[in-house]
Write a protein that holds these residues in place. Structure first.
Motif, PDB file in Angstrom:
ATOM      1  N   SER A  25       0.829  -1.213   0.000  1.00 12.49           N
ATOM      2  CA  SER A  25       0.000   0.000   0.000  1.00 12.49           C
ATOM      3  C   SER A  25       0.858   1.254   0.000  1.00 12.49           C
ATOM      4  O   SER A  25       0.524   2.260  -0.638  1.00 12.49           O
ATOM      5  N   VAL A  26       1.992   1.161   0.722  1.00  7.78           N
ATOM      6  CA  VAL A  26       2.920   2.299   0.733  1.00  7.78           C
ATOM      7  C   VAL A  26       3.492   2.531  -0.657  1.00  7.78           C
ATOM      8  O   VAL A  26       3.569   3.660  -1.160  1.00  7.78           O
ATOM      9  N   VAL A  27       3.907   1.420  -1.304  1.00  6.42           N
ATOM     10  CA  VAL A  27       4.463   1.540  -2.656  1.00  6.42           C
ATOM     11  C   VAL A  27       3.413   2.081  -3.624  1.00  6.42           C
ATOM     12  O   VAL A  27       3.720   2.934  -4.483  1.00  6.42           O
ATOM     13  N   ASP A  28       2.156   1.600  -3.477  1.00 10.66           N
ATOM     14  CA  ASP A  28       1.099   2.086  -4.358  1.00 10.66           C
ATOM     15  C   ASP A  28       0.868   3.585  -4.173  1.00 10.66           C
ATOM     16  O   ASP A  28       0.674   4.329  -5.151  1.00 10.66           O
ATOM     17  N   SER A  29       0.870   4.018  -2.905  1.00  8.41           N
ATOM     18  CA  SER A  29       0.669   5.450  -2.656  1.00  8.41           C
ATOM     19  C   SER A  29       1.824   6.271  -3.215  1.00  8.41           C
ATOM     20  O   SER A  29       1.627   7.350  -3.782  1.00  8.41           O
ATOM     21  N   GLN A  30       3.051   5.746  -3.084  1.00 13.02           N
ATOM     22  CA  GLN A  30       4.192   6.444  -3.650  1.00 13.02           C
ATOM     23  C   GLN A  30       4.123   6.447  -5.172  1.00 13.02           C
ATOM     24  O   GLN A  30       4.479   7.448  -5.814  1.00 13.02           O
ATOM     25  N   SER A  31       3.682   5.346  -5.747  1.00 13.41           N
ATOM     26  CA  SER A  31       3.553   5.297  -7.195  1.00 13.41           C
ATOM     27  C   SER A  31       2.517   6.298  -7.681  1.00 13.41           C
ATOM     28  O   SER A  31       2.704   6.969  -8.704  1.00 13.41           O
ATOM     29  N   GLU A  32       1.411   6.388  -6.939  1.00  8.36           N
ATOM     30  CA  GLU A  32       0.393   7.377  -7.302  1.00  8.36           C
ATOM     31  C   GLU A  32       0.949   8.789  -7.183  1.00  8.36           C
ATOM     32  O   GLU A  32       0.667   9.664  -8.015  1.00  8.36           O
ATOM     33  N   LEU A  33       1.752   8.996  -6.129  1.00  3.44           N
ATOM     34  CA  LEU A  33       2.389  10.303  -5.956  1.00  3.44           C
ATOM     35  C   LEU A  33       3.330  10.599  -7.128  1.00  3.44           C
ATOM     36  O   LEU A  33       3.362  11.718  -7.647  1.00  3.44           O
ATOM     37  N   ILE A  34       4.096   9.583  -7.544  1.00  4.90           N
ATOM     38  CA  ILE A  34       5.011   9.767  -8.680  1.00  4.90           C
ATOM     39  C   ILE A  34       4.229  10.068  -9.947  1.00  4.90           C
ATOM     40  O   ILE A  34       4.601  10.941 -10.733  1.00  4.90           O
ATOM     41  N   ARG A  35       3.112   9.343 -10.138  1.00 10.74           N
ATOM     42  CA  ARG A  35       2.287   9.625 -11.314  1.00 10.74           C
ATOM     43  C   ARG A  35       1.704  11.035 -11.261  1.00 10.74           C
ATOM     44  O   ARG A  35       1.606  11.717 -12.291  1.00 10.74           O
ATOM     45  N   GLU A  36       1.325  11.465 -10.052  1.00 11.19           N
ATOM     46  CA  GLU A  36       0.810  12.822  -9.915  1.00 11.19           C
ATOM     47  C   GLU A  36       1.896  13.849 -10.230  1.00 11.19           C
ATOM     48  O   GLU A  36       1.638  14.875 -10.885  1.00 11.19           O
TER      49      GLU A  36
END
Length: 622
Positions: free
Chosen positions: A192-203
């Motif tokens: 979940s942490v990686v997913d949130s970071q990935s979403e942040l990177i995409r943002e």
């Protein structure tokens, strides 16, 4: 309460505020908190089974249980000592290693089902501490030392046999189940942490794409603005050239009609002149606004006698006021003295306000009041224009100073106008460090107030101060040098003035206007021959147009100043723009602004004559 929300609140409470500022640190601390909250619960079935399965559980099962439940106090220690997080994480990993090796040593040795937990130590260590070299060395050291200690015990003798290995099946199942649950829980959270970071990177990537698009749009807008400014400058020149001829010839024809008593033509010529001046004013306003928007509008700050400036404005504005049967009153409150400002721009701003007041007021009164007051450690000038006209509503005042903004379409249809005057005046005042404020009520009139910073020093006497807008005067040693050179040129009879411009229509108008003032104008449309002509006729002054194709005014000026015979002849640049700073830097003595009319020519000639008479004549150095 939602269990997930309760869990998140508990995690946030155990995470110290000091460790929440950095995103990566906060994630590691949250992993630490979660593993310590649920780890003892997941491992509890193991000591319970051993307690009942071992005939003699004391003291090794109690030591194992104490080691497992020792993870909970780490949460309290983290809350109390947040700065010791790294040390607490290392101690926690050491405690886990001890717990695993202790259970392995007492129950099965190298064949113990508890040995599988040992793979968690490097995983948790890196989750707690990150991938720094300190973490790497620590993980390798404690892992190696733990296995080395276990091997040493194996070499020294047999492992204790509290429960036979063949009876440890249940313990093995419990150990494997607990280890898998623990790994699953940590992996799920880490995912979940990686997913949130990935979403942040995409943002961030989306924002970068947006930034790139905005940058391209900004560059395109700057190019369009540059093209617009260039277009306006060229169109301004193209429009002013025929306007100069219209205004000049109408001025000449108007004077001839007045002298010949042709009254039926005077009114028509006055309308032509007024229409030309109105069109020229609109062209000037559009060009000035374009220069302000492009950041290219420069100030020519000088010491200005405020009383004289108000007198000039009053003489110009009074006919506008009485045209609509308005009374015009000028109120001076106390000594006005001098101010440091751009006189041309201040005069323009005041006249715009008076012009608007005269246009929107009928059978009323217009008051121009001037006040000098100290405020916040410096002096300020307040110039207010009050009228009893139609007024402006509060809603309309919000867009009053926008370009092309007018009160409403009905007023624009009745009174006309482009909506540029107030916007330009506000921008000019802001360039000088002030602003225009407005107070108005619909149907009761308006009051526009110009507020500018002022200085109280006296202005030095300027022999060219009476050149009211026709010639941009110099100051200090520049004026002295200008007067000296004028007094040493020309003849004892009619002054000879050399006029250089590529526009023959302009030269015809200029020749007739100057000739009426008792001087001899010598006109040429060949700038390449200007130096030779000047060397031959030795004029009292040279009037030089700036914008000429090929050999422009700056080139001619440089040639004149480089020649020993002509370098002392005063040169006044003729321009549609007030480029005084550039002209002074190039060696010119001032600027005569187009279009020419009788007043400008008379003022220029009078100034030249006054400057000549101020000093005894001297010969030109040949």
């Amino acid at each position: 309460m939602d269990p997930l929300a309760l869990f998140q609140r508990t995690m946030a409470w155990f995470t110290p505020q000091e460790l929440q500022r950095d995103l990566h640190t906060r994630k590691r601390v949250q992993m630490f908190v979660m593993s310590h909250m649920f780890g003892p619960i997941i491992a509890t079935p193991i000591p319970l089974f051993l307690w009942f399965a071992d005939p003699t559980p004391m003291p090794h099962v109690l030591i194992l249980a104490a080691s497992i439940y020792a993870f909970w106090p780490f949460l309290a220690l983290l809350k109390l000592f947040p700065r010791a997080y790294t040390q607490l994480a290392m101690l926690s990993v050491l405690n886990l290693t001890f717990c695993i090796l202790w259970g392995t040593y007492n129950y099965g040795g190298t064949s113990s089902p508890f040995l599988v937990w040992l793979v968690l130590t490097p995983l948790l260590a890196f989750m707690y501490l990150g991938a720094s070299w300190t973490a790497r060395i620590f993980v390798f050291a404690q892992f190696t030392l733990g296995l080395g200690a276990l091997y040493i015990f194996y070499l020294l003798g047999d492992f204790p046999s509290h429960i036979p290995v063949e009876n440890m099946v249940v313990a093995g199942v419990l150990s494997a189940l607990g280890c898998n649950i623990y790994v699953f829980m940590m992996a799920a959270y880490y995912s979940s942490v990686v997913d949130s970071q990935s979403e942040l990177i995409r943002e961030v990537e989306r924002h970068q794409e947006t930034l790139k698009a905005l940058t391209l749009a900004k560059d395109e807008a700057e190019r369009a603005n540059g093209a617009k400014s260039e277009f306006l400058a060229k169109m301004s020149h193209e429009l002013r050239t025929p306007l100069n001829a219209v205004l000049g010839y109408s001025e000449i024809l108007l004077e001839d009609a007045e002298l010949d008593g042709r009254g039926e033509q005077i009114a028509d010529l006055q309308k032509i002149s007024a229409a030309g001046k109105h069109l020229l004013a609109m062209v000037n306003d559009i060009l000035d606004i374009s220069k302000i928007e492009a950041g290219k509008m420069s100030l020519h700050v000088e010491t200005v006698d405020l009383d004289l400036l108000i007198n000039e404005v009053e003489s110009t504005a009074r006919p506008l006021a009485i045209k609509n049967a308005n009374s015009f009153v000028v109120e001076r409150h106390g000594e006005l003295g001098t101010i440091r400002c751009d006189a041309t721009k201040l005069r323009q701003a005041i006249f715009n306000l008076l012009s608007n007041a005269a246009k929107f007021t009928h059978n009323g009164s217009i008051t121009l009041s001037i006040l000098r007051r100290p405020e916040a450690g410096q002096e300020w000038i307040e110039i207010a224009v009050a009228d009893t006209g139609i007024g402006i509503s509060a809603q309309q005042q919000k867009a009053l100073f926008n370009n092309f903004a007018q009160a409403n379409p009905k007023i624009a249809a009745v009174y006309g106008g482009t909506g540029l005057g107030l916007s330009l005046s506000q921008n000019l005042c802001r360039l000088m460090g002030g602003q225009i404020d407005v107070e108005s009520e619909l149907g009761k009139g308006s009051c526009f107030t110009i507020r500018l910073p002022a200085q109280s020093e006296e202005a030095a006497h300027d022999p060219l101060a009476n050149v009211r807008g026709a010639i941009v005067p110099l100051h200090g040693e520049h004026v002295q040098d200008f007067n000296d050179r004028i007094s040493g040129t020309g003849s004892s009879e009619r002054q000879r003035l050399l006029i250089i411009d590529d526009d023959r229509n302009f030269l015809e108008v200029a020749e007739r206007l100057f000739a009426k003032e008792g001087v001899t104008p010598i006109c040429t449309d060949a700038p390449q021959s200007a130096l030779q002509i000047a060397r031959t006729v030795k004029p009292s002054a040279i009037f030089l147009d700036i914008l000429m194709p090929g050999f422009d005014g700056w080139d001619v000026l440089a040639a004149l100043k480089a020649d020993p015979i002509t370098r002392d002849i005063p040169v006044l640049m003729i321009s549609i723009l007030s480029e005084r700073s550039k002209a002074l830097a190039a060696g010119a003595d001032g600027i005569l602004l187009k279009p020419l009319d009788g007043d400008k020519v008379r003022t220029a000639i009078a100034s030249l004559k006054a400057a000549r008479g101020a000093r005894p004549p001297r010969a030109v150095n040949e």
